[in-house]
Write a protein that holds these residues in place. Sequence first.
Motif, short mmCIF file in Angstrom:
data_model
loop_
_atom_site.label_atom_id
_atom_site.label_comp_id
_atom_site.label_asym_id
_atom_site.label_seq_id
_atom_site.Cartn_x
_atom_site.Cartn_y
_atom_site.Cartn_z
N SER A 27 0.82 -1.21 0.00
CA SER A 27 0.00 0.00 0.00
C SER A 27 0.86 1.26 0.00
N ALA A 28 2.04 1.18 -0.60
CA ALA A 28 2.88 2.36 -0.80
C ALA A 28 2.32 3.16 -1.98
N THR A 29 2.54 4.47 -1.96
CA THR A 29 2.07 5.30 -3.08
C THR A 29 3.18 5.56 -4.09
N ALA A 30 4.44 5.32 -3.69
CA ALA A 30 5.57 5.70 -4.52
C ALA A 30 6.56 4.55 -4.64
N ALA A 31 7.17 4.45 -5.82
CA ALA A 31 8.20 3.43 -6.03
C ALA A 31 9.14 3.90 -7.14
N ALA A 32 10.35 3.37 -7.13
CA ALA A 32 11.32 3.69 -8.17
C ALA A 32 12.42 2.63 -8.17
N GLU A 52 -0.93 10.23 -0.63
CA GLU A 52 -2.30 9.93 -1.04
C GLU A 52 -3.13 11.19 -1.25
N SER A 53 -2.57 12.35 -0.97
CA SER A 53 -3.31 13.61 -1.11
C SER A 53 -3.64 13.89 -2.57
N THR A 54 -4.79 14.48 -2.80
CA THR A 54 -5.19 14.87 -4.15
C THR A 54 -4.19 15.86 -4.73
N GLU A 183 8.30 20.17 -1.54
CA GLU A 183 7.61 19.47 -2.62
C GLU A 183 8.41 18.30 -3.21
N LYS A 184 9.71 18.29 -3.01
CA LYS A 184 10.53 17.23 -3.58
C LYS A 184 10.73 16.05 -2.62
N LEU A 185 10.28 16.20 -1.39
CA LEU A 185 10.44 15.13 -0.41
C LEU A 185 9.22 14.22 -0.40
N VAL A 186 9.46 12.91 -0.43
CA VAL A 186 8.39 11.94 -0.24
C VAL A 186 8.21 11.82 1.27
N TRP A 187 7.46 12.76 1.82
CA TRP A 187 7.39 12.99 3.27
C TRP A 187 6.51 11.94 3.94
N ASN A 302 7.80 4.15 -0.21
CA ASN A 302 7.45 4.99 0.94
C ASN A 302 6.47 4.25 1.84
N GLN A 303 6.81 3.02 2.17
CA GLN A 303 5.95 2.24 3.06
C GLN A 303 5.88 2.90 4.43
#
Length: 331
Positions: A27-32, A52-54, A183-187, A302-303
């Motif tokens: 259920s992570a939103t980001a991957a690379a 997960e924010s719009t 804005e560049k951080l996967v916070w 970003n688990q």
Amino acid sequence: MLNLQKTENTTFNELNDYVLRVKNELSATAAATCIIHHDRIVNEWYSGVHTESTGSRLVDEESQFHVASVRKTYLGLAISLALYEGKICSIDDDVAIYLDDVDTVVVGNTTIRHLLTHTHGFGDLHHRLFLPGTDWKYNNVGVNLLIKIIRKLYHMPLSQLLEERVFTPMSFSHTGWRKEPNEKLVWLNEQYKDNQGDEANLFVSTKELVYWGYLHLKRGAMHGQQILPREVFEQATTIISPPDLERQLPRNGFFWFVQDEPRASTELGDELPSGSFQILGITGCACLVIPKYRTVAVRMYNQTGPNPAGYDYLEDIKTFGNLVNKYAQYL
């Protein structure tokens, strides 16, 4: 900024598909992913959004992930540097030699080696789970002590030492300890006291993490410049674990997990050749180096939640490593 030539390659589609499946499972939103092979970037792939924010930012090469325990290898390099420069005489020195504010009765015969290899035996600084050097237990007690040692030896925080000695020479602009979101951080919506390297708030872009592994693969020699002495990197990635540990337990360098033979409790895939080394963070981020095939592979997530039912993180990270190895040896 180090900028290796990129080669378009579909060889790693299976690996990227695997990373995507795990992203969804966690259920992570980001991957690379990013892979260097024989001094070229042969795979670079991004998926998802920061949160997960719009309207959340799409993941791209400037996205900086919270790498969690991957930070330990940055600390490990600092300790290796201190050893090379004679600020630490030996990794078998007692920790109490370098810290005057610890309880020598509690610390006992704990050495720098024990802290670096998770064999110190502390549950916390008030009690032990086992005698130093007799077993292996992953936690941050040793990490925190070593951070204090670096500050004392260099009269500066860990983040400043690395900025001066590594990040600036490497032109790393997307690596550092961050206190406030941008804005560049996967916070991960955590709160931190500072950005001095004392906490687990190191953020790194996918490319700069693969370059971090590449710096170790090249033993510090980049574009004709020796960033740090070769010996610093050789020390950091050589097994220094106490030799009498039970066979199934991991073997570590300066926090790196290092392959000598397949071991049940290590995070290294069974198919990885001897001399490979890797680090994994709780967010899912990992950096793998396979010197035999001149390959460095990074995956990013970003688990934030607990592992889902049926998910085995050791099986997952071993599968990742075995997939990288499968293709690296034939490219």
